[in-house]
Design an enzyme around this catalytic site. Structure first.
Site, PDB file in Angstrom:
ATOM      1  N   LYS A 101      60.782  55.304  17.972  1.00  7.74           N
ATOM      2  CA  LYS A 101      59.558  54.530  17.807  1.00  7.74           C
ATOM      3  C   LYS A 101      59.908  53.144  17.295  1.00  7.74           C
ATOM      4  O   LYS A 101      60.866  52.964  16.527  1.00  7.74           O
ATOM      5  CB  LYS A 101      58.630  55.206  16.804  1.00  7.74           C
ATOM      6  CG  LYS A 101      57.154  54.879  17.016  1.00  7.74           C
ATOM      7  CD  LYS A 101      56.601  55.614  18.226  1.00  7.74           C
ATOM      8  CE  LYS A 101      55.106  55.373  18.403  1.00  7.74           C
ATOM      9  NZ  LYS A 101      54.564  56.106  19.564  1.00  7.74           N
ATOM     10  N   GLY A 203      37.774  57.054  17.219  1.00  8.99           N
ATOM     11  CA  GLY A 203      38.709  56.123  17.836  1.00  8.99           C
ATOM     12  C   GLY A 203      38.298  55.905  19.278  1.00  8.99           C
ATOM     13  O   GLY A 203      38.419  56.808  20.114  1.00  8.99           O
ATOM     14  N   PHE A 204      37.778  54.721  19.588  1.00  8.54           N
ATOM     15  CA  PHE A 204      37.226  54.464  20.920  1.00  8.54           C
ATOM     16  C   PHE A 204      38.030  53.386  21.634  1.00  8.54           C
ATOM     17  O   PHE A 204      37.493  52.428  22.165  1.00  8.54           O
ATOM     18  CB  PHE A 204      35.753  54.059  20.813  1.00  8.54           C
ATOM     19  CG  PHE A 204      34.925  54.470  22.015  1.00  8.54           C
ATOM     20  CD1 PHE A 204      34.595  55.796  22.217  1.00  8.54           C
ATOM     21  CD2 PHE A 204      34.478  53.525  22.922  1.00  8.54           C
ATOM     22  CE1 PHE A 204      33.832  56.175  23.307  1.00  8.54           C
ATOM     23  CE2 PHE A 204      33.717  53.889  24.021  1.00  8.54           C
ATOM     24  CZ  PHE A 204      33.385  55.215  24.223  1.00  8.54           C
ATOM     25  N   GLY A 205      39.346  53.571  21.625  1.00  4.64           N
ATOM     26  CA  GLY A 205      40.229  52.641  22.323  1.00  4.64           C
ATOM     27  C   GLY A 205      40.473  53.088  23.743  1.00  4.64           C
ATOM     28  O   GLY A 205      39.620  53.713  24.380  1.00  4.64           O
ATOM     29  N   GLN A 206      41.675  52.781  24.257  1.00  4.08           N
ATOM     30  CA  GLN A 206      41.985  53.062  25.652  1.00  4.08           C
ATOM     31  C   GLN A 206      41.879  54.549  25.984  1.00  4.08           C
ATOM     32  O   GLN A 206      41.420  54.922  27.064  1.00  4.08           O
ATOM     33  CB  GLN A 206      43.395  52.568  25.971  1.00  4.08           C
ATOM     34  CG  GLN A 206      43.567  51.059  25.929  1.00  4.08           C
ATOM     35  CD  GLN A 206      42.799  50.368  27.043  1.00  4.08           C
ATOM     36  OE1 GLN A 206      42.544  50.937  28.098  1.00  4.08           O
ATOM     37  NE2 GLN A 206      42.407  49.127  26.816  1.00  4.08           N
ATOM     38  N   VAL A 207      42.315  55.401  25.068  1.00  5.01           N
ATOM     39  CA  VAL A 207      42.309  56.842  25.340  1.00  5.01           C
ATOM     40  C   VAL A 207      40.969  57.469  24.979  1.00  5.01           C
ATOM     41  O   VAL A 207      40.368  58.198  25.777  1.00  5.01           O
ATOM     42  CB  VAL A 207      43.454  57.546  24.585  1.00  5.01           C
ATOM     43  CG1 VAL A 207      43.419  59.046  24.832  1.00  5.01           C
ATOM     44  CG2 VAL A 207      44.805  56.971  25.011  1.00  5.01           C
ATOM     45  N   GLY A 208      40.486  57.192  23.776  1.00  5.95           N
ATOM     46  CA  GLY A 208      39.238  57.789  23.341  1.00  5.95           C
ATOM     47  C   GLY A 208      38.071  57.463  24.258  1.00  5.95           C
ATOM     48  O   GLY A 208      37.239  58.332  24.559  1.00  5.95           O
TER      49      GLY A 208
END
Length: 365
Positions: A101, A203-208
């Site tokens: 990482k 979490g409402f980003g690219q995945v959510g």
């Protein structure tokens, strides 16, 4: 462990320079990690690091996140935790990759375009110093355009823009894998399909956001939140219900979906959850080592995050496979989770411990 500072070239096309004076020489060697480098980029002045946990199965693969940390210690701890998680994720996904990482410490002020470019040129130099033993990609607050900058300094990077011949954004593939895992959980909580299922996504980003769309289209009743209040409009436009970030975990729901940064499932949060299952894409969701035990004690089914969220890394880590083959691997994550849950039941283990056992078996094979 090698920990160095001021490692970077002085202009964009120069070869990487040798590491300079130690930045964190007093830090102890992290148990179980093969190599850790912590540097300050010469162009950007930002502290950044790469942690390689394991190359037992192949070059370490794991994304780079750009995040604000109070101290360098906090950033290093996150890199160590995340890289170990990538070893487990890549192993259970069946990839010929170990775990690593990268972390860039974001400053208090937003990065302008020039400094952002400088940061990822610095990261490219740092990744190049690993001589192919670490391959980077995008992660939280980084994207394919950033990886294109890294690629100016090293070939050890995936997730470049599709226009540049790369894989593009892995978000849709991660969301697809989460959806597959969630479907595998439904019979265990007595649902035949997502229709009528209450799901809370934090979490409402690219995945959510992608997962939310899939669930709404399947008839689920979705509530969602994000630390960024500007995303409320996107939640409501989708037909989901916005909830307060502070109260989301207390909502009566069937499936709780951590989809932001890691460590959300603290002891306090676990005690306050009102759900049947936790299935989400966030890395390192359990804040404490006994988190899986605490969830089990409350009768909450936990789907280990590094099984659930492997869709993106399968997409990025399968360069010789066709799209159809990659999608088949991602759709098989539900079956992989079934394997974990069946082992947990057979051996009277928590799902977390069962997943760890399967990882240990693959690494020992």
């Amino acid at each position: 462990m090698t920990i160095t500072a001021d490692h970077a070239a002085t202009h964009a096309t120069a070869a990487p320079t040798a590491p300079a004076a130690s930045l964190l020489s007093a830090r102890p060697h992290p148990a179980g990690h093969e190599r850790v480098e912590v540097v300050r980029g010469a162009r950007s002045g930002l502290v950044m690091m790469v942690a390689v946990h394991s190359t037992r199965l192949g070059p370490a693969l794991g994304g780079c996140r750009l995040w604000h940390y109070d101290t360098v210690d906090d950033a290093v701890a996150d890199a160590l935790r995340l890289s170990a998680g990538m070893t487990a994720k890549n192993a259970l996904a069946g990839l010929a990759h170990g775990g690593g990482k990268a972390v860039i410490m974001a400053p208090d002020e937003p990065l302008d375009a020039d400094r952002r470019e400088a940061a990822f040129l610095d990261l490219g130099d740092l990744v190049a110093s690993f001589d192919g033993s670490y391959v980077t990609a995008e992660d939280v607050a980084t994207g394919s355009a950033d990886m294109a900058v890294v690629a100016r300094q090293t070939s050890a990077v995936v997730g470049l823009p599709e226009a540049d011949g790369g894989h593009g954004d892995p978000g849709e593939y991660t969301a697809r894998g989460v959806h597959s895992a969630l479907l595998a959980v439904l019979p265990r909580i007595r649902f035949a399909s997502p229709e009528g299922l209450r799901v809370t996504i934090v979490g409402f980003g690219q995945v959510g956001s992608r997962l939310a769309r899939m669930l709404v289209e399947a008839g689920a009743v979705v509530s969602a939140t994000d630390v960024n209040p500007a995303r409320r409009a996107a939640v409501e436009e989708l037909g989901a219900t916005w909830v307060s970030p502070a109260d989301a975990h207390r909502l009566d729901t069937d499936v709780f979906v951590p989809a932001g940064v890691g460590g959300m499932l603290s002891g306090t949060v676990i005690d306050e959850l009102r759900c049947l299952a936790v299935v989400g894409p966030a890395n390192n969701q359990l804040a404490e080592a006994d988190g899986g035990d605490r969830l089990a004690a409350r009768g909450i089914l936990y789907a280990p995050d590094y099984v659930v969220n492997a869709g993106g890394v399968i997409h990025l880590g399968s360069p010789g496979s066709s799209r159809e083959e990659v999608l088949a691997q991602i759709d098989a994550l539900g079956a992989r989770l079934d394997e974990v849950l069946a082992l947990a039941e057979a051996e009277a283990l928590t799902p977390s411990r069962a997943a760890d056992l399967l990882v240990a078996r693959r690494l020992a094979a």
